[in-house]
Design an enzyme around this catalytic site. Sequence first.
Site, PDB file in Angstrom:
ATOM      1  N   GLU A  94       0.822  -1.219   0.000  1.00  0.00           N
ATOM      2  CA  GLU A  94       0.000   0.000   0.000  1.00  0.00           C
ATOM      3  C   GLU A  94       0.858   1.272   0.000  1.00  0.00           C
ATOM      4  OE1 GLU A  94      -3.434   2.255   2.640  1.00  0.00           O
ATOM      5  OE2 GLU A  94      -2.579   0.374   3.355  1.00  0.00           O
ATOM      6  N   ASP A  95       1.955   1.245   0.753  1.00  0.00           N
ATOM      7  CA  ASP A  95       2.711   2.488   0.991  1.00  0.00           C
ATOM      8  C   ASP A  95       3.995   2.636   0.175  1.00  0.00           C
ATOM      9  OD1 ASP A  95       0.788   3.098   2.808  1.00  0.00           O
ATOM     10  OD2 ASP A  95       1.937   2.551   4.582  1.00  0.00           O
TER      11      ASP A  95
END
Length: 766
Positions: A94-95
């Site tokens: 996600e990051d």
Amino acid sequence: MTDEEINIWEASDDKMISEAYDKLIGDYLRSCHRKKVDIITKAFNFARQAHKGVRRLSGEPYIMHPIAVAQIVCSEIGLGSTSICSALLHDVVEDTDYTVEDIENMFGPKIAQIVDGLTKISGGIFGEQASSQAENFKKLLLTMSEDIRVILIKIADRLHNMRTLASQPANKQYKIPGETLYLYAPLAHRLGLYKIKSELENLSFSFEHPEEYAAIERQLEESKVSRHLSFEQFTEPIEAALKQMGFEYEIHERVKTPYSIWNKMQNKHVTFQEIYDILAVRIIFKPKDRQEEIDDCFKIYTALTKIYRRHPDRLRDWVTKPKANGYQALHVTLMSKQGHWIEVQIRSDRMNDIAEQGLAAHWKYKESGAPGNTSANEYSEDEMSEWLHTIKEILDDPQPDAMDFLDAIKMNLFASEIFVFTPKGEIKTMPTDSTVLDFAFSIHTFLGSHCIGAKVNHKLMPLSHRLSSGDQVEVLTSKSQHVQPSWINFVSTAKAKAKIQAMLRRIQREVQKKGEDMLNEWLTKNGFEQSPSVIDQLLRFHDLTRREELFQQIGENSITLGDPDIDELKGKNKKKAENSSSGGGWRKYVPFVKSKKDDNTAEKEQQDLFIVPEKFNKKKPVYLNEDNINQYLFPDCCHPIPGDDVLGYIDNKNRIEIHKRACPVANKLKASYGNRILDVKWDMHKRLFFDATIRLGGIDRRGLVNEVTRVISNQLSLDIRRLTFTTEDGIFDGVIDLRVHDREDVKQIIDKLKEVDDLKEISQIM
């Protein structure tokens, strides 16, 4: 910052990270799992490199969060290397720029699948009307049927976020505890994670109601010595009996949590001192023979009842029939020598492990170690699978409203259980308060939709009949029977409600299509075009907000289109429109009345409602004062007054609603629409009066009402708007509606009323 300072800072970070990781590995090596340290180290190094240079709002390196989540997964839930690696990697996709494919290539398909599930929960693009939190929660529940470790890691992630919430801005400190309390704590409870569930509740409570939390913590500390003395006096003869029976055991003093105490105070309208079950006793024993542990529970129970008198209605047997989440224990309430009822929980060490860490940790994915009681595990696996299947059925029918969906899930998360038999003697677990119709839908949708009643224990009973444990039920059907709107009012299970709503919506869509066709025909006949502006005019004229409502009412003939509608579309009703207030009929509750000190109220009443601009800073608090309070909406659900813990909610028209943080509606809003929640603070100066309702109870006597009114009117100089008293058999119940300036006034009233003889219960009603 100098190079030397940077080096010192980085060295400090490295030490902090190394210590946290060493603790994780140490705890893992002490567990009963197969020792796969290499893959955990590989995952740690990969995640550390991926998050390098990134910091959390608290200022610590970001990698500390994945390590903390992995620590919870390992030590507090009891999962193995696959889950620990997934926890360390849960934010990488996600990051950062890494993909699920990268994770699969390095760590294999199973870890990649779990990380993908966790990423999907966090990501996604949603429409304006959708609630991202509700959508995320749907995804969360869907992944449970694929691999329940996804939800366990997500709960661990939420727990660490709650532990570090103090670094977040105020609006997040309402949103995150709100959805935690509404969704994650019940889910943790349903999965048997009792310890985590309690901590999630307490952390949420401490942020939502800091003053009440601090007050209860203080009272628990003040009563600690006397409580511990009671515990020692109560358990002394019990310990002697257990030693005589030859058991290896532990006895723990279990204290009710601050959230649980506060909840009981709110629901029962009692004070801290009036809660009798703050103290409970937990006996954890090691059975001499693992196959005899259930018999041992009852042997200990019998020994206890020879020492103390038991409460006849407070025996809870979850030993022979565990809860659906795997919880096993025998609960009995005993009368102490000091005259207090004390609950005793009897568990084996295995039962206690499952109660603390959750069945899911032992159920399907425990990599090694003793399987424990096979029959209980088999039962629990079947029950868990059935529950997951029910959740999937609810999810298969898309709910148009986030609130409907969340309510449906809540019904399943919180339900306690009864056991019902089919005509062939098969046992079905149903939530408490289930009806004949719930039972029919639990077997098959066709059976539910055509159900006309049932034979319960061979007697004819209606659809709405509530079942009890041990009932044998034979469902009766008819082809002429169809789903009725009234059924929603008495079904209890999420599955039945979801199926009924789905069928009603199908019927509703047909009526709406008919209404839309009727409207188009009428518009054409009267020379109007069907356009958004025309529909909007008709919506305003009929005081509706959605096109579907208009079509529905036309299709049902609740609205008959005629000359007034033609006048509206031609602009002949302009004067009426001008006279209507900007708030329409929506504002159900005017929050205050004019005080003599406030000469500008008339001017403020003409103010328009505040509309949230596009670049509004949601992180800054909104201050309510005498000059702007009329610019905000106060729905008729909780009646906040100055001094209450409140929050703001941006509605679909960009207006701001004000709710108490403890309001049931606000709880749903926090869980469903967290990105619209605002921090709201009071800045009032006792110039306005607000409505407050006080409930009284006690022993009736002559002159009591006069004393109560004299305290309020003469001593406190407050106006009583309404006074209602009822008496029965010497006991009275009273409700007083007052006008007060703020919460301080209410506290002063309650404190003064406590001085009146024979008043036993005094509380404020929301």
